[in-house]
Design an enzyme around this catalytic site. Structure first.
Site, PDB file in Angstrom:
ATOM      1  N   GLY A  47     -24.521  59.752 -14.434  1.00 24.74           N
ATOM      2  CA  GLY A  47     -24.841  59.711 -15.861  1.00 24.74           C
ATOM      3  C   GLY A  47     -25.763  60.837 -16.289  1.00 24.74           C
ATOM      4  O   GLY A  47     -25.501  61.524 -17.280  1.00 24.74           O
ATOM      5  N   ASP A  68     -24.089  64.552  -3.954  1.00 25.94           N
ATOM      6  CA  ASP A  68     -23.533  63.232  -4.286  1.00 25.94           C
ATOM      7  C   ASP A  68     -22.581  62.840  -3.163  1.00 25.94           C
ATOM      8  O   ASP A  68     -22.128  63.701  -2.403  1.00 25.94           O
ATOM      9  CB  ASP A  68     -22.770  63.277  -5.625  1.00 25.94           C
ATOM     10  CG  ASP A  68     -22.730  61.915  -6.318  1.00 25.94           C
ATOM     11  OD1 ASP A  68     -23.160  61.829  -7.471  1.00 25.94           O
ATOM     12  OD2 ASP A  68     -22.261  60.937  -5.691  1.00 25.94           O
ATOM     13  N   SER A  75     -15.713  52.366 -14.107  1.00 26.84           N
ATOM     14  CA  SER A  75     -16.966  51.945 -14.743  1.00 26.84           C
ATOM     15  C   SER A  75     -17.933  53.105 -14.958  1.00 26.84           C
ATOM     16  O   SER A  75     -18.950  52.956 -15.622  1.00 26.84           O
ATOM     17  CB  SER A  75     -17.642  50.853 -13.904  1.00 26.84           C
ATOM     18  OG  SER A  75     -18.091  51.403 -12.687  1.00 26.84           O
ATOM     19  N   ASN A  76     -17.634  54.287 -14.395  1.00 27.52           N
ATOM     20  CA  ASN A  76     -18.497  55.458 -14.595  1.00 27.52           C
ATOM     21  C   ASN A  76     -18.205  56.160 -15.920  1.00 27.52           C
ATOM     22  O   ASN A  76     -19.052  56.858 -16.470  1.00 27.52           O
ATOM     23  CB  ASN A  76     -18.263  56.511 -13.490  1.00 27.52           C
ATOM     24  CG  ASN A  76     -18.557  56.008 -12.096  1.00 27.52           C
ATOM     25  OD1 ASN A  76     -17.931  56.448 -11.142  1.00 27.52           O
ATOM     26  ND2 ASN A  76     -19.495  55.087 -11.955  1.00 27.52           N
ATOM     27  N   LEU A  77     -16.960  56.016 -16.411  1.00 23.35           N
ATOM     28  CA  LEU A  77     -16.481  56.916 -17.474  1.00 23.35           C
ATOM     29  C   LEU A  77     -17.152  56.668 -18.817  1.00 23.35           C
ATOM     30  O   LEU A  77     -17.123  57.532 -19.688  1.00 23.35           O
ATOM     31  CB  LEU A  77     -14.957  56.798 -17.615  1.00 23.35           C
ATOM     32  CG  LEU A  77     -14.168  57.135 -16.342  1.00 23.35           C
ATOM     33  CD1 LEU A  77     -12.679  56.914 -16.581  1.00 23.35           C
ATOM     34  CD2 LEU A  77     -14.413  58.572 -15.896  1.00 23.35           C
ATOM     35  N   LYS A  92     -16.721  62.562  -6.633  1.00 26.97           N
ATOM     36  CA  LYS A  92     -17.434  63.027  -7.823  1.00 26.97           C
ATOM     37  C   LYS A  92     -17.725  64.518  -7.741  1.00 26.97           C
ATOM     38  O   LYS A  92     -17.733  65.218  -8.748  1.00 26.97           O
ATOM     39  CB  LYS A  92     -18.750  62.254  -7.999  1.00 26.97           C
ATOM     40  CG  LYS A  92     -18.552  60.865  -8.542  1.00 26.97           C
ATOM     41  CD  LYS A  92     -19.867  60.260  -8.990  1.00 26.97           C
ATOM     42  CE  LYS A  92     -19.618  58.862  -9.534  1.00 26.97           C
ATOM     43  NZ  LYS A  92     -20.868  58.163  -9.879  1.00 26.97           N
ATOM     44  N   ASP A 136     -30.522  57.041  -9.527  1.00 22.73           N
ATOM     45  CA  ASP A 136     -30.648  55.780 -10.245  1.00 22.73           C
ATOM     46  C   ASP A 136     -31.351  54.735  -9.381  1.00 22.73           C
ATOM     47  O   ASP A 136     -31.242  53.559  -9.621  1.00 22.73           O
ATOM     48  CB  ASP A 136     -29.256  55.265 -10.633  1.00 22.73           C
ATOM     49  CG  ASP A 136     -28.381  55.032  -9.413  1.00 22.73           C
ATOM     50  OD1 ASP A 136     -28.825  55.334  -8.288  1.00 22.73           O
ATOM     51  OD2 ASP A 136     -27.260  54.539  -9.577  1.00 22.73           O
ATOM     52  N   ASN A 137     -32.060  55.182  -8.347  1.00 23.46           N
ATOM     53  CA  ASN A 137     -32.685  54.171  -7.483  1.00 23.46           C
ATOM     54  C   ASN A 137     -34.020  54.670  -6.943  1.00 23.46           C
ATOM     55  O   ASN A 137     -34.257  55.873  -6.843  1.00 23.46           O
ATOM     56  CB  ASN A 137     -31.743  53.782  -6.350  1.00 23.46           C
ATOM     57  CG  ASN A 137     -31.450  54.949  -5.435  1.00 23.46           C
ATOM     58  OD1 ASN A 137     -32.280  55.341  -4.627  1.00 23.46           O
ATOM     59  ND2 ASN A 137     -30.267  55.540  -5.578  1.00 23.46           N
ATOM     60  N   CYS A 194     -28.940  50.134 -12.536  1.00 19.54           N
ATOM     61  CA  CYS A 194     -28.052  50.257 -13.701  1.00 19.54           C
ATOM     62  C   CYS A 194     -26.894  49.275 -13.595  1.00 19.54           C
ATOM     63  O   CYS A 194     -26.475  48.681 -14.576  1.00 19.54           O
ATOM     64  CB  CYS A 194     -27.481  51.662 -13.782  1.00 19.54           C
ATOM     65  SG  CYS A 194     -28.391  52.705 -14.896  1.00 19.54           S
ATOM     66  N   CYS A 346     -23.808  36.507  -7.936  1.00 17.16           N
ATOM     67  CA  CYS A 346     -24.017  37.277  -9.165  1.00 17.16           C
ATOM     68  C   CYS A 346     -23.002  38.407  -9.123  1.00 17.16           C
ATOM     69  O   CYS A 346     -21.880  38.217  -8.672  1.00 17.16           O
ATOM     70  CB  CYS A 346     -25.456  37.757  -9.281  1.00 17.16           C
ATOM     71  SG  CYS A 346     -25.970  38.888  -7.983  1.00 17.16           S
TER      72      CYS A 346
END
Ligand code: ZN
Length: 388
Positions: A47, A68, A75-77, A92, A136-137, A194, A346
């Site tokens: 992102g 990467d 779900s990334n788009l 990626k 993101d972590n 995220c 979950c």
């Protein structure tokens, strides 16, 4: 930012390409050549990495490294605009490189298909002028910060969650680092990723563009950078605020008596990894989708408790599951009376791990966590359900 690298003059085609820069006195030919000589390393092609890499490439930053190891998922788009629908399933890095080469073939794109680790971070960072953190972590965020301090490279920082973003420049000369603000990682499972918490698709566009702006200003040596200023962006209120951050003399990595003198891999402690795998014995707190499926088929007597949010339940659910969102669980515990045998799930196993801990504390000692959550169910049992 100082560099002794020099590059040859621009070609006529490059003069045309960068003409809107060249006519500005703050950039000009001198600035454009600085951009061309510069080397920026993006951690992540997701992102934040998407706008960062796209804008740095468009601006003519000569060498862009990208680290990467993920593949493009549907779900990334919604936010990772460097990738397109035909790239789903592709690495990626391959996807990003193709897009960047098409945008500006003058830029050298160097890809590193690996997870950043304590083993490779220092060597990698040494080759670049700055690092742009698009992770993101928390484990990687601390690793990037520490390796930047240790190699003396500015850390152009950005982070996003739901509707809020943050940006600054850490580890610049005489500036604070991430640990000056947050000395140690949060305890496992405290902060949602995220994937668990959601993010407005446009948000990394705003924050990543801020990071790219700071990177370009550092290269050009113009303006006031975000060094010492922690910028907070609230997309819902459309407000920017900033906090002053000072270098902390007691900082564990950049302070006067550092205790962190080499990069650390935090993966084991940070809780972004779903609850660790355990063998499915009676004392275990975990179970797997392979064990759950036959139990559902046999209509065993147990409660399948889904602790996601209503919105997620509406996207997909495991048949027979009962929804009590994690936040409501303490108040609704009485609804579980009469159920001893319980499997809790979950999305990926983090929230349900917390739910199982709550339940066990409350006396439901047979409650078990479904490893990998509904995503594991979709991957390994029912691929007809939509992933999100
Ligand atoms: Zn520090």
């Amino acid at each position: 930012m100082k560099t002794d690298r020099t590059v040859a003059a621009l070609t006529n085609e490059e003069v045309g390409r960068y003409s809107r820069h060249l006519i500005m006195p703050e950039v000009g030919m001198e600035g454009q050549l600085k951009l061309k000589a510069a080397r920026a390393l993006c951690i992540g092609a997701g992102g934040l990495g998407s706008p960062v890499a796209l804008y740095l490439t468009a601006a003519g930053v000569g060498t862009i490294g990208i680290v990467d190891f993920d593949t493009v998922d549907y779900s990334n788009l919604q936010r990772q605009i460097i990738h397109g629908t035909p790239d789903v399933g592709r690495s990626k890095l391959e996807s990003a490189k193709a897009r960047l080469n098409a945008l500006n073939p003058e830029v050298e794109v160097v890809t590193y298909e690996m997870a950043l680790s304590s083993q490779n971070a220092l060597g990698l960072f040494t080759d670049y002028d700055m690092v742009v953190d698009g992770t993101d972590n928390f484990p990687t965020r601390y690793l990037v910060n520490d390796a930047c301090v240790l190699t003396g490279k500015p850390n152009v920082y950005g982070s996003i969650s739901r509707f809020e973003g943050q940006a600054t420049v850490f580890a610049a000369e005489d500036g604070p680092c991430y640990r000056c603000m947050f000395p140690e990682p949060p305890p496992p499972g405290l902060v949602p990723s995220c994937a668990e918490g959601g993010v407005l698709g446009i948000l990394p566009g705003v924050v990543g563009t801020l990071q790219a702006t700071e990177a370009i200003k550092l290269i050009l040596g113009v303006g006031e950078s975000l060094v010492g200023r922690f910028l907070l962006f609230d997309a819902l209120k459309m407000r920017f605020r900033e906090l002053k951050v000072r270098q902390d003399p007691d900082c564990p990595v950049c302070g006067e008596h550092p205790t962190v003198t080499a990069p650390i891999d935090y993966d084991q402690f940070c809780g972004i990894t779903p609850v660790p795998a355990a063998s499915p014995t009676s004392g275990s707190t975990d179970t797997t989708v392979e064990e759950l499926k036959p139990r559902l088929d046999r209509q065993d007597s147990f409660l399948l408790l889904d602790v996601r949010e209503q919105r997620e339940f509406e996207i997909c659910r495991i048949p027979g599951s009962v929804l009590i969102p994690l936040g409501e669980l303490p108040a609704r515990m009485s609804e579980l009376d009469g159920h001893a045998d319980m499997i809790v799930h979950c999305k990926s196993g983090v929230r349900s791990g917390k739910a199982v801990a709550l339940l066990r504390d409350a006396g439901y000692t047979q409650a078990r966590n479904l490893q990998g959550g509904i995503l594991a169910w979709i991957d390994r049992v029912d691929p007809t359900l939509p992933r999100y």
